[in-house]
Design an enzyme around this catalytic site. Structure first.
Site, PDB file in Angstrom:
ATOM      1  N   ARG A 186      -5.653   9.267   2.869  1.00 55.70           N
ATOM      2  CA  ARG A 186      -6.841   9.930   3.420  1.00 55.70           C
ATOM      3  C   ARG A 186      -6.510  10.380   4.832  1.00 55.70           C
ATOM      4  O   ARG A 186      -5.444  10.038   5.363  1.00 55.70           O
ATOM      5  CB  ARG A 186      -7.984   8.931   3.486  1.00 55.70           C
ATOM      6  N   LYS A 212      -0.906  -2.696  -3.504  1.00 55.97           N
ATOM      7  CA  LYS A 212       0.201  -2.973  -2.577  1.00 55.97           C
ATOM      8  C   LYS A 212       1.534  -3.101  -3.288  1.00 55.97           C
ATOM      9  O   LYS A 212       2.545  -2.571  -2.820  1.00 55.97           O
ATOM     10  CB  LYS A 212      -0.094  -4.256  -1.797  1.00 55.97           C
TER      11      LYS A 212
END
Lengths: 455, 77
Positions: A293, A117
């Site tokens: 993805r 993150k």
């Protein structure tokens, strides 16, 4: 070099979707499956199937060695990871490449970078993408967490720097609360991810969740406009739309351009999604994370743009480049997707892994159902509860909601409890139709008994 | 003897988490409502509770093994 034979390292509805997209391009498929999934639809559709381990996902769909070994022995030249499981696992992507196969997705280093993150946030800031005010990188002590929280103002979110999927996220409203939460969060992050690093972020009150689909070829990138995914329960998306309702055109353009800038900056390859929080009142958006993805909700983007995102992923992986330019991508109408889960929404969403004894599916223009069901199929209890995704497309949002209501009335899945009653109630909701919804809307709406009174 | 059966299909666990001890060991007293294990079904964990009291006589289904609804998980004597 175009791909010849694709190994599908996933299950469920996305395995079906990938099989069809590959076969439509003349690419042979090898479907990986666990012992519990030998009769799933992806196995039936695939040109070949190979068992990679027992029912438990940790010993099959999450077992990197077993998966890569099966892929290598199958003679496949590429691996599609789908979503979930190993899709955002850089070690898996590396192992696939080391075995001499193409990983259908970004470079493993990009997965690593965007999966952390703090590193992702830094990459976003460097690309000029607005971010939620938060700690300057990861914090590794309680004192540093407190300093960061004071700087951005309470309430704050406390997250694992290495986490994902909404796990381990806590809210601290005061300094005292943060003093109590931070050590717990660090211990939990260490246990879950092997890394006790934390990340502190300002809470945006009642934000909407809007995300931008991107495609990259490692050098260039384009966007395929945005999706609205504000209806969430336990941080899981429930109802998704393309595009986002009531979004000013200038804001939409900025969101999409920011997403492309970030994708280019990290040399993104394949299909990816940049997620933002959107503050309606302030007309401001903030980068949250990038998913490296294909996403569950990709069909709504396909419906409004006419693109085949899975097919394009395969083309890009085969070295064909983007195959589409930004000016060729336009939005027509509005699309909505609902997730049909094997859960009983009238019983606290209790899982219901039953046997499908019969099904009747809606048909007609602008209706699509992505699923892995067939009559007589026993839903295995070992994996998530997603049965399929009902998707509609219509000229306007109001017409799309109407079409969704009609499609939901026409679908029956006998023998199962599903979330269909939830979606019928949502389709009838005036708040939803008027766009008076945000990420904190659905759970209170359920707690207020709107579902039971509608059915 | 009383059998404790699985209420749902899924994966059976003897322990609340991998680092914890099993809920029960042989010879433990079991009261009605005691949790004797967990069944994970579709990523949700359901507690399996004893519906009779007695003395714990061992797990029948292995830890982290697949079970069907109605399978015997453990025995009481």
């Amino acid at each position: 070099m175009s791909l010849r034979k694709l190994f599908i390292a996933n299950r469920g509805e996305i395995a079906v979707r990938i099989n069809r997209a590959a076969q439509a391009r003349g690419i042979a498929t090898v479907q990986a499956h666990s012992e519990a999934d030998a009769d799933m639809l992806g196995v039936r559709l695939a040109d070949e199937a190979v068992c990679v381990g027992p029912a438990a996902a940790a010993k099959s769909y999450l077992d990197i060695d077993a998966m890569v070994d099966a892929a290598r022995r199958s003679g496949a030249d590429a691996v599609h990871p789908g979503y979930g499981f190993l899709a955002e696992n850089a070690a898996f992507a590396r192992a696939v490449q080391d075995a001499g196969l193409v990983f259908v997705g970004p470079d493993p280093d990009t997965i690593d970078r965007m999966g952390d993150k703090a590193a992702a946030r830094r990459a976003a800031m460097d690309a000029g993408v607005p971010v939620v005010p938060g700690s300057d990188g990861r914090v590794d002590s309680e004192d540093a967490a407190l300093d960061a929280a004071r700087a951005v103002g309470f309430p704050v979110l406390v997250k694992a720097a290495a986490g994902g999927g909404g796990r381990g996220i806590r809210i601290a409203h005061t300094e005292d609360e943060l003093r109590k939460l931070a050590p717990q969060a660090r211990a939990e992050a260490k246990a879950a991810f092997g890394d006790g690093g934390l990340y502190i972020e300002k809470v945006i009150v009642n934000p909407r969740h809007i995300e931008v689909q991107v495609l990259g070829d490692g050098t260039d990138a384009v966007h395929c406009y945005e999706r609205e995914c504000s209806l969430q329960r336990r941080r899981q998306k429930v109802w998704e739309e393309a595009g986002a309702f009531g979004l000013p055109d200038a804001t939409r353009a900025k969101m999409c351009d920011s997403a492309v800038a970030l994708a280019r900056a990290v040399g993104y390859r394949g299909a990816g999604t940049i997620e933002y929080l959107y503050d309606d009142a302030a007309d401001a958006f903030y980068f949250i994370e990038m998913n490296t993805r294909i996403q569950v909700e990709h069909p709504v983007t396909e419906m409004v743009t006419g693109l085949d995102l899975i097919g394009l992923m395969l083309d890009i992986a085969g070295g064909a480049g983007l195959g589409v330019t930004q000016d060729q991508i336009a939005v027509t109408g509005h699309a909505i997707e609902v997730r049909l889960n094997a859960e009983d929404p009238l019983m606290q969403f209790m899982p219901f892994p039953g046997k499908l004894t019969g099904m009747r599916l809606p048909e007609g223009d602008g209706i699509r159902f992505d699923h892995f069901l067939y009559e007589g199929y026993q839903i295995p209890p070992y994996y998530d509860s997603l049965l399929g995704k009902l998707i509609v497309h219509a000229p306007t949002r109001a017409q799309a909601i109407d079409r969704m209501a009609t499609a939901l009335d026409a679908i029956t899945l006998d023998g199962l409890k599903t979330t269909i009653p939830l979606h019928k109630a949502l389709a009838a909701s005036e708040d939803l139709r008027a766009g008076r919804v945000h990420t904190q809307w659905l759970e209170p709406w359920l707690e207020a008994g709107n579902l039971t009174s509608a059915t | 003897m009383a059998d404790i059966q699985s209420p749902l299909p899924g994966t059976f666990y003897h322990r609340p988490s991998p680092d914890d001890a099993p809920y029960k060991t042989d010879g433990d007293a079991v009261a009605i409502g005691d949790t004797i294990g967990l069944v994970e079904v579709m990523k949700t964990f359901i507690e399996v509770k004893a519906e009779a009291s007695g003395t714990f006589a061992g797990y029948v289904a292995g830890n982290e093994t697949p079970v069907q609804a109605g399978d015997v998980l453990a025995r009481l004597s």
